[in-house]
Design an enzyme around this catalytic site. Structure first.
Site, PDB file in Angstrom:
ATOM      1  N   HIS A  10      59.490  -1.502  41.412  1.00  0.00           N
ATOM      2  CA  HIS A  10      59.956  -0.509  42.386  1.00  0.00           C
ATOM      3  C   HIS A  10      58.819  -0.095  43.313  1.00  0.00           C
ATOM      4  O   HIS A  10      57.746   0.259  42.844  1.00  0.00           O
ATOM      5  CB  HIS A  10      60.470   0.738  41.669  1.00  0.00           C
ATOM      6  CG  HIS A  10      61.786   0.544  40.993  1.00  0.00           C
ATOM      7  ND1 HIS A  10      62.626   1.577  40.690  1.00  0.00           N
ATOM      8  CD2 HIS A  10      62.421  -0.573  40.576  1.00  0.00           C
ATOM      9  CE1 HIS A  10      63.722   1.108  40.116  1.00  0.00           C
ATOM     10  NE2 HIS A  10      63.609  -0.195  40.021  1.00  0.00           N
ATOM     11  N   TYR A  23      65.146  11.573  41.688  1.00  0.00           N
ATOM     12  CA  TYR A  23      64.822  12.839  41.031  1.00  0.00           C
ATOM     13  C   TYR A  23      65.511  13.933  41.847  1.00  0.00           C
ATOM     14  O   TYR A  23      65.177  14.125  43.018  1.00  0.00           O
ATOM     15  CB  TYR A  23      63.312  13.079  41.029  1.00  0.00           C
ATOM     16  CG  TYR A  23      62.527  12.201  40.075  1.00  0.00           C
ATOM     17  CD1 TYR A  23      62.138  10.913  40.434  1.00  0.00           C
ATOM     18  CD2 TYR A  23      62.158  12.672  38.816  1.00  0.00           C
ATOM     19  CE1 TYR A  23      61.409  10.115  39.558  1.00  0.00           C
ATOM     20  CE2 TYR A  23      61.420  11.877  37.935  1.00  0.00           C
ATOM     21  CZ  TYR A  23      61.057  10.611  38.311  1.00  0.00           C
ATOM     22  OH  TYR A  23      60.334   9.827  37.441  1.00  0.00           O
ATOM     23  N   PRO A  33      58.635  14.571  30.287  1.00  0.00           N
ATOM     24  CA  PRO A  33      58.918  13.226  30.800  1.00  0.00           C
ATOM     25  C   PRO A  33      59.072  13.127  32.319  1.00  0.00           C
ATOM     26  O   PRO A  33      59.173  12.021  32.851  1.00  0.00           O
ATOM     27  CB  PRO A  33      60.237  12.858  30.109  1.00  0.00           C
ATOM     28  CG  PRO A  33      60.875  14.157  29.771  1.00  0.00           C
ATOM     29  CD  PRO A  33      59.765  15.126  29.515  1.00  0.00           C
ATOM     30  N   LYS A  71      54.775   9.626  32.321  1.00  0.00           N
ATOM     31  CA  LYS A  71      53.394   9.268  31.979  1.00  0.00           C
ATOM     32  C   LYS A  71      53.153   8.984  30.496  1.00  0.00           C
ATOM     33  O   LYS A  71      52.104   8.447  30.131  1.00  0.00           O
ATOM     34  CB  LYS A  71      52.445  10.412  32.399  1.00  0.00           C
ATOM     35  CG  LYS A  71      52.314  10.589  33.890  1.00  0.00           C
ATOM     36  CD  LYS A  71      51.526   9.448  34.504  1.00  0.00           C
ATOM     37  CE  LYS A  71      51.603   9.458  36.011  1.00  0.00           C
ATOM     38  NZ  LYS A  71      51.879   8.167  36.602  1.00  0.00           N
ATOM     39  N   TYR A  79      52.009   9.226  40.755  1.00  0.00           N
ATOM     40  CA  TYR A  79      53.148   8.581  40.088  1.00  0.00           C
ATOM     41  C   TYR A  79      52.822   7.139  39.710  1.00  0.00           C
ATOM     42  O   TYR A  79      53.149   6.686  38.617  1.00  0.00           O
ATOM     43  CB  TYR A  79      54.374   8.640  41.011  1.00  0.00           C
ATOM     44  CG  TYR A  79      55.668   8.339  40.305  1.00  0.00           C
ATOM     45  CD1 TYR A  79      56.278   9.294  39.498  1.00  0.00           C
ATOM     46  CD2 TYR A  79      56.284   7.097  40.430  1.00  0.00           C
ATOM     47  CE1 TYR A  79      57.465   9.021  38.827  1.00  0.00           C
ATOM     48  CE2 TYR A  79      57.467   6.813  39.765  1.00  0.00           C
ATOM     49  CZ  TYR A  79      58.047   7.784  38.972  1.00  0.00           C
ATOM     50  OH  TYR A  79      59.216   7.507  38.305  1.00  0.00           O
TER      51      TYR A  79
HETATM   52  C1  PHB Z   1      63.501   6.472  32.269  1.00  0.00           C
HETATM   53  O1  PHB Z   1      63.908   5.503  32.939  1.00  0.00           O
HETATM   54  O2  PHB Z   1      63.806   6.608  31.066  1.00  0.00           O
HETATM   55  C2  PHB Z   1      62.678   7.519  32.916  1.00  0.00           C
HETATM   56  C3  PHB Z   1      62.305   7.359  34.233  1.00  0.00           C
HETATM   57  C4  PHB Z   1      61.528   8.325  34.855  1.00  0.00           C
HETATM   58  C5  PHB Z   1      61.154   9.450  34.160  1.00  0.00           C
HETATM   59  C6  PHB Z   1      61.513   9.617  32.835  1.00  0.00           C
HETATM   60  C7  PHB Z   1      62.285   8.652  32.212  1.00  0.00           C
HETATM   61  O3  PHB Z   1      60.413  10.409  34.795  1.00  0.00           O
END
Ligand code: PHB
Ligand code: APR
Length: 392
Positions: free
Chosen positions: A72, A201, A293, A297, A386
């Protein structure tokens, strides 16, 4: 039984360390409390920084990752009914992330370790550590009906947040930093094509939501929920209607629904112990630190620790140098604290805190989001954190 390094825990940290040591010709034994199927089936996060991907390739376990990992170059921040793309690749001069489930990483590491004929003991019980401040530490445990003892030069505590290694250190030797958040995430895996090819997000008045994925046909979705919610309170209909309310745009395609194949609730915690070492015991991964989460990280930090610890042990065994082992904790903690800050910052910006402050915090969050997507400097900051800062 004797080995050079006893590794407690077969999560990403313990397994990757076993491989790094093997590459350096250093013997280790991995002791895991659970059975293989449980460890391989545990659904966790799925975002790999480039440094994590690179290490898996260096270890020769990246073949399926290369085929199935989804690279990505951007992700979306969504608020006030609009979706804004953060072009990580362009902003950072070429960095990307790879979406590949943590349990797939674990499966690949276990399969290769067993092909090499190197030891992992599953379903060990009653692990206790002894002689940490001497030069011949020991691990006692039960395997099947047998009481066993493993002597070693070093112990790697890779047994996660709830493991036995950190509590084996005298309390006065550690400083604990911790923050608990007043909410949790409900996470699902669904047999449904992700509506967006990149992560979203979303900050919404009903709470945070995240659209991620595991493959072109499997979505991974999360919802902010109250801390004490039980999974039984969430019917499939309620989950989907909440996800639609928080993630769908008025003028875009809605999320695709599908059968839910896995579900769970995850509490949030920021946690660090210092130092990450006591005598001959070195802590790595969640045993030493956890992050909420939102910054993706956790696994990346675990792998970064292991890279440092593997190099330090190699310097000890092959060059008689102990300076890298002595610096292990301080070296790791610089990266750990950067990730702690970033994860706290993402969490703070994107969740509803339900504060009785007349909307003050909500307005601050909206302002921060508008600034992040509107300013190249702010967008670059989020993009480089990120994708993973190389020099911390
Ligand atoms: C996930 O794909 O499980 C995932 C992706 C981004 C995050 C947390 C979990 O910030
Ligand atoms: N004895 C042996 N093994 C143990 C014990 C014990 N007493 N306690 C825990 N374990 C095992 C667990 O069963 C688990 O398989 O240690 C392993 C720890 O693995 P993880 O929790 O995955 O931790 P880590 O390898 O540090 O990886 C960090 O995992 O929790 C996520 O978000 C986190 O992505 C991050 C990653």
């Amino acid at each position: 039984m004797h080995t050079q390094v006893a590794i407690i825990g077969a999560g990403p940290a313990g397994l990757a360390l076993a491989h790094v040591l093997h590459q350096h010709g250093i013997a280790s034994v991995v002791l895991e409390h659970r059975d293989r199927a449980y460890v391989e089936g545990r659904v966790r996060a799925g975002v790999l920084e480039q440094g994590t991907v690179d290490l898996l390739h260096e270890l020769g376990v990246g073949e399926r990752l290369r085929r199935e990992g989804l690279v990505h170059h951007g992700f979306y921040l969504q608020f006030e009914g609009e979706r804004h793309r953060i072009d990580m690749h362009e902003l950072t001069g070429g960095s990307a992330i790879t979406v590949y489930g943590q349990q797939e990483v674990v499966k690949d590491l276990i399969a290769t370790r067993l092909e090499q004929g190197e030891p992992i003991l599953f379903e060990v019980a009653d692990v206790t550590l002894h002689g940490l401040d001497g030069d011949r530490p020991r691990v006692r445990f039960r395997h099947g009906d047998e009481a066993r003892e493993l002597t070693c030069d070093y112990i790697a505590g890779c047994d996660g947040f709830h493991g036995v290694c950190r509590p084996s250190i005298p309390a006065g030797a550690l400083t604990v930093y911790q923050k608990i958040y007043p909410f949790a995430w409900l996470g699902i895996l669904a047999q449904a094509a992700p509506a967006s090819a990149e992560l979203i997000y979303a900050y919404h008045e009903r709470g945070f939501a995240l659209q991620s994925m595991r493959s072109p046909t499997v979505s991974r979705l999360y919802l902010q929920c109250p801390l004490d919610d039980q999974i039984a309170q969430w019917s499939d209909d309620r989950i989907w209607s909440e996800l639609h309310a928080r993630l769908d745009l008025a003028d875009g395609p809605p999320l695709n629904d599908g059968p839910i194949i896995e579900r769970g609730i995850t509490a949030f915690r920021s946690f660090v112990v210092e130092p990450m070492q006591y005598g001959r015991l070195f802590l790595a991964g969640d045993a030493a630190h956890t992050v909420p989460p939102t910054g993706a990280k956790g696994m990346n930090l675990a792998i970064a620790d292991v890279r440092v610890l593997g190099a330090a042990l190699a310097a000890h065994y092959h060059a008689g140098r102990n300076d890298l082992l002595a610096a292990y904790s301080a070296t790791c903690l610089r990266r750990v604290w950067r990730a702690e800050h970033f994860s706290w910052y993402m969490t703070s910006m994107l969740h509803r805190f339900g504060e009785d402050d007349g909307g003050f915090q909500h307005q601050l969050q909206l302002s921060q989001l508008r600034y992040t997507v509107g300013s190249r400097a702010a967008a670059t900051s989020i993009a480089e954190n990120y994708t993973g800062i190389v020099r911390v």
